[in-house]
Scaffold this motif. Structure first.
Motif, PDB file in Angstrom:
ATOM      1  N   LYS A   1       0.831  -1.209   0.000  1.00  0.00           N
ATOM      2  CA  LYS A   1       0.000   0.000   0.000  1.00  0.00           C
ATOM      3  C   LYS A   1       0.870   1.266   0.000  1.00  0.00           C
ATOM      4  O   LYS A   1       1.947   1.301   0.598  1.00  0.00           O
ATOM      5  N   LYS A   2       0.361   2.287  -0.652  1.00  0.00           N
ATOM      6  CA  LYS A   2       1.038   3.584  -0.690  1.00  0.00           C
ATOM      7  C   LYS A   2       0.262   4.641   0.097  1.00  0.00           C
ATOM      8  O   LYS A   2       0.770   5.743   0.323  1.00  0.00           O
TER       9      LYS A   2
ATOM     10  N   SER B   1      -6.315   2.039  12.740  1.00  0.00           N
ATOM     11  CA  SER B   1      -5.383   2.132  11.623  1.00  0.00           C
ATOM     12  C   SER B   1      -4.362   1.005  11.671  1.00  0.00           C
ATOM     13  O   SER B   1      -3.854   0.654  12.739  1.00  0.00           O
ATOM     14  N   TYR B   2      -4.075   0.458  10.502  1.00  0.00           N
ATOM     15  CA  TYR B   2      -3.037  -0.561  10.385  1.00  0.00           C
ATOM     16  C   TYR B   2      -1.677   0.119  10.211  1.00  0.00           C
ATOM     17  O   TYR B   2      -1.575   1.346  10.287  1.00  0.00           O
ATOM     18  N   SER B   3      -0.645  -0.641   9.976  1.00  0.00           N
ATOM     19  CA  SER B   3       0.700  -0.071   9.845  1.00  0.00           C
ATOM     20  C   SER B   3       0.730   1.005   8.771  1.00  0.00           C
ATOM     21  O   SER B   3       0.067   0.889   7.729  1.00  0.00           O
ATOM     22  N   ALA B   4       1.510   2.036   9.023  1.00  0.00           N
ATOM     23  CA  ALA B   4       1.648   3.129   8.053  1.00  0.00           C
ATOM     24  C   ALA B   4       2.363   2.616   6.803  1.00  0.00           C
ATOM     25  O   ALA B   4       3.229   1.736   6.887  1.00  0.00           O
ATOM     26  N   PRO B   5       2.005   3.154   5.636  1.00  0.00           N
ATOM     27  CA  PRO B   5       2.648   2.693   4.390  1.00  0.00           C
ATOM     28  C   PRO B   5       4.171   2.735   4.445  1.00  0.00           C
ATOM     29  O   PRO B   5       4.835   1.821   3.940  1.00  0.00           O
TER      30      PRO B   5
ATOM     31  N   GLN C   1       7.436  -1.968   4.397  1.00  0.00           N
ATOM     32  CA  GLN C   1       8.597  -2.702   3.896  1.00  0.00           C
ATOM     33  C   GLN C   1       9.430  -3.263   5.052  1.00  0.00           C
ATOM     34  O   GLN C   1       9.812  -4.445   5.057  1.00  0.00           O
ATOM     35  N   LYS C   2       9.691  -2.430   6.043  1.00  0.00           N
ATOM     36  CA  LYS C   2      10.494  -2.859   7.193  1.00  0.00           C
ATOM     37  C   LYS C   2       9.760  -3.938   7.988  1.00  0.00           C
ATOM     38  O   LYS C   2      10.351  -4.963   8.373  1.00  0.00           O
ATOM     39  N   GLU C   3       8.472  -3.738   8.260  1.00  0.00           N
ATOM     40  CA  GLU C   3       7.720  -4.679   9.093  1.00  0.00           C
ATOM     41  C   GLU C   3       7.515  -6.018   8.392  1.00  0.00           C
ATOM     42  O   GLU C   3       7.517  -7.069   9.040  1.00  0.00           O
ATOM     43  N   MET C   4       7.342  -5.993   7.078  1.00  0.00           N
ATOM     44  CA  MET C   4       7.209  -7.254   6.347  1.00  0.00           C
ATOM     45  C   MET C   4       8.535  -8.013   6.335  1.00  0.00           C
ATOM     46  O   MET C   4       8.561  -9.247   6.466  1.00  0.00           O
TER      47      MET C   4
ATOM     48  N   VAL D   1      -1.990  -9.649   9.370  1.00  0.00           N
ATOM     49  CA  VAL D   1      -3.213  -8.838   9.324  1.00  0.00           C
ATOM     50  C   VAL D   1      -2.993  -7.505  10.022  1.00  0.00           C
ATOM     51  O   VAL D   1      -3.513  -6.463   9.596  1.00  0.00           O
ATOM     52  N   ARG D   2      -2.223  -7.512  11.100  1.00  0.00           N
ATOM     53  CA  ARG D   2      -1.978  -6.271  11.835  1.00  0.00           C
ATOM     54  C   ARG D   2      -1.183  -5.268  10.993  1.00  0.00           C
ATOM     55  O   ARG D   2      -1.387  -4.053  11.107  1.00  0.00           O
TER      56      ARG D   2
END
Length: 449
Positions: A137-138, A152-156, A160-163, A191-192
């Protein structure tokens, strides 16, 4: 995080299943088909796909289509089936680690092609965004909770870092942690993050089952009928109670193990509602076959269909509108029939549920067609009070009667006059209507799950 009792039960049943392997080719084929249909049907239904179980089987097993659903729904069901094979093939590569590219490929596969979708901004405003399959997502994605709060889920910028951290965590713990715990946590942590603009739930359930396949455990299926319990367990995890969600997944694994053990023993693996599913499929197939012995309709045939099919369907829909009528300024369900009067003139009659308190008879009418109107006026929780309407058109052809979505010209069912709607038929049609109404309410209130 799994209780000792659940751990013990899973181990006991896993050991029993392993002792019964290999399954005979016939029993393995039956089990594979059952899991394939259940997983594809339920995972897609959780996200709003409206294909029935019978239509799913017709599509995936026989490569045929029935009904007039959006073409995208057929495409996504077939693509999800391919994604299921992808995780099974990937899991078979025992030495290969989980890769981000594989996760992106899964999402790209199930979403098929780019499309536009309604969404809400972080501050709760309506917007639309283009969904690019397989791309992170952007823009932010969020959900409005039942209490009105925006979650809200993780910020765009963090995706990249969290994945990368999620994949590294999984590969580090794979083979050392209990597979149920690992699968459930991979599902929840993914999902988070909610890394994609769409398809996150389906991708999460595919990844979870990648873990089970990697550990020679059967598919875990989240039944769409249990969506409320599934989401409740996920919500508990959001509060820090991860054990509830892990236990929930463990209990679903027990169902899959029990089914597999029955198949291995050569026992019947049909469930209580499978007979209805088979009958539904059989009717769909038979309705395409002309019957040289069928007689063209009489007005008595039409009256019998009205009394034994259409009115029970109408009353069931009316019972559903009663449950949500307090959300609207006005909500009602009525049935309209077009008939020919004795003098030859055409006339329209309207009925409400009160007209059927003491039974009904349409023997005196020469009915040409009927309409069930599901009307909800002025949704209270919106600034601009939104109306939500759905109309079922009932047409009485020469040999069959048809029920369809009037506005989309979407055929829901076709049956000969001597065959009345079963409870399963009624429930399936009601589900289509009510799902549409729920989606409209969520859209109007920015409550997107």
């Amino acid at each position: 995080m799994l209780s000792k009792n659940l751990l013990s039960e899973i181990k006991e049943k896993s050991d029993l299943l392993n002792s019964l392997k290999p399954l005979s080719p016939e029993n393995q084929a039956k089990l594979d088909k059952k899991f394939r249909l259940e997983f594809n049907f339920n995972s897609n239904h959780l996200e709003g796909n409206t294909l029935t179980y019978g239509e799913t089987e017709l599509l995936l097993i026989f490569d045929q289509t029935e009904g007039t659903h959006d073409y995208r729904e057929y495409q996504e069901m077939q693509a999800h089936d391919v994604a299921l094979r992808m995780i099974q093939e990937e899991a078979a590569e025992t030495e290969r680690p989980l890769l981000e590219n594989f996760i992106r490929d899964l999402n790209a596969k199930i979403l098929v092609k780019p499309f536009w979708k309604d969404a809400i901004t972080a501050d709760g405003q309506d917007t639309r965004k283009q969904i690019i399959p397989g791309e992170y997502k952007k823009t932010p994605n969020s959900v409005r909770l039942s209490n009105g709060e925006i979650f809200s889920y993780s910020a765009p910028g963090d995706v990249q870092k969290e994945m990368a951290e999620l994949v590294a965590w999984f590969n580090e713990n794979n083979g050392t942690e209990d597979p149920v715990l690992l699968a459930a946590l991979l599902h929840y942590r993914f999902v988070r993050i909610h890394p994609f603009d769409d398809g996150n739930g389906r991708t999460a359930r595919l990844l979870m089952n990648y873990v089970f396949a990697k550990n020679n455990l059967p598919l875990v299926i989240i039944k769409s009928a249990a969506k409320k319990d599934y989401l409740a367990a996920l919500n508990r995890a959001d509060t820090g109670d991860l054990s509830t969600f892990v236990e929930y997944i463990g209990n679903q694994l027990l169902w899959s193990l029990d089914l597999s053990i029955k198949a291995a023993k050569g026992e019947d693996i049909d469930e209580d509602d499978d007979l209805d599913k088979e009958l539904e499929l059989l009717k769909q197939e038979l309705n395409q076959v002309p019957n040289e012995f069928e007689q063209e309709k009489t007005y008595s045939d039409v009256a019998n269909v009205m009394e034994n099919s259409i009115i029970p369907l109408f009353l069931e829909l009316n019972s559903k509108i009663d449950k949500i009528k307090d959300l609207f300024v006005k909500a009602e369900c009525n049935i309209q029939i077009s008939h020919v009067k004795p003098n030859g003139y055409h006339d329209q009659l309207f009925f409400t549920s009160d007209d059927f308190l003491f039974g009904s008879s349409f023997k005196a009418y020469e009915i040409q067609a009927a309409i069930i109107n599901f009307n909800c006026t002025a949704l209270k929780k919106t600034i601009r009070h939104k109306d939500i309407n759905y109309t079922l058109q009932i047409d009485f052809d020469g040999y069959n009667y048809r029920i369809s979505n009037k506005f989309k010209n979407e055929e829901l069912i076709i049956l000969p006059y001597k065959t009345f709607l079963s409870k399963h038929n009624i429930d399936s049609i009601v589900k289509v209507v009510v799902s549409y109404v729920i989606d409209e309410i969520k859209s109007a209130t920015n409550l997107n799950i």
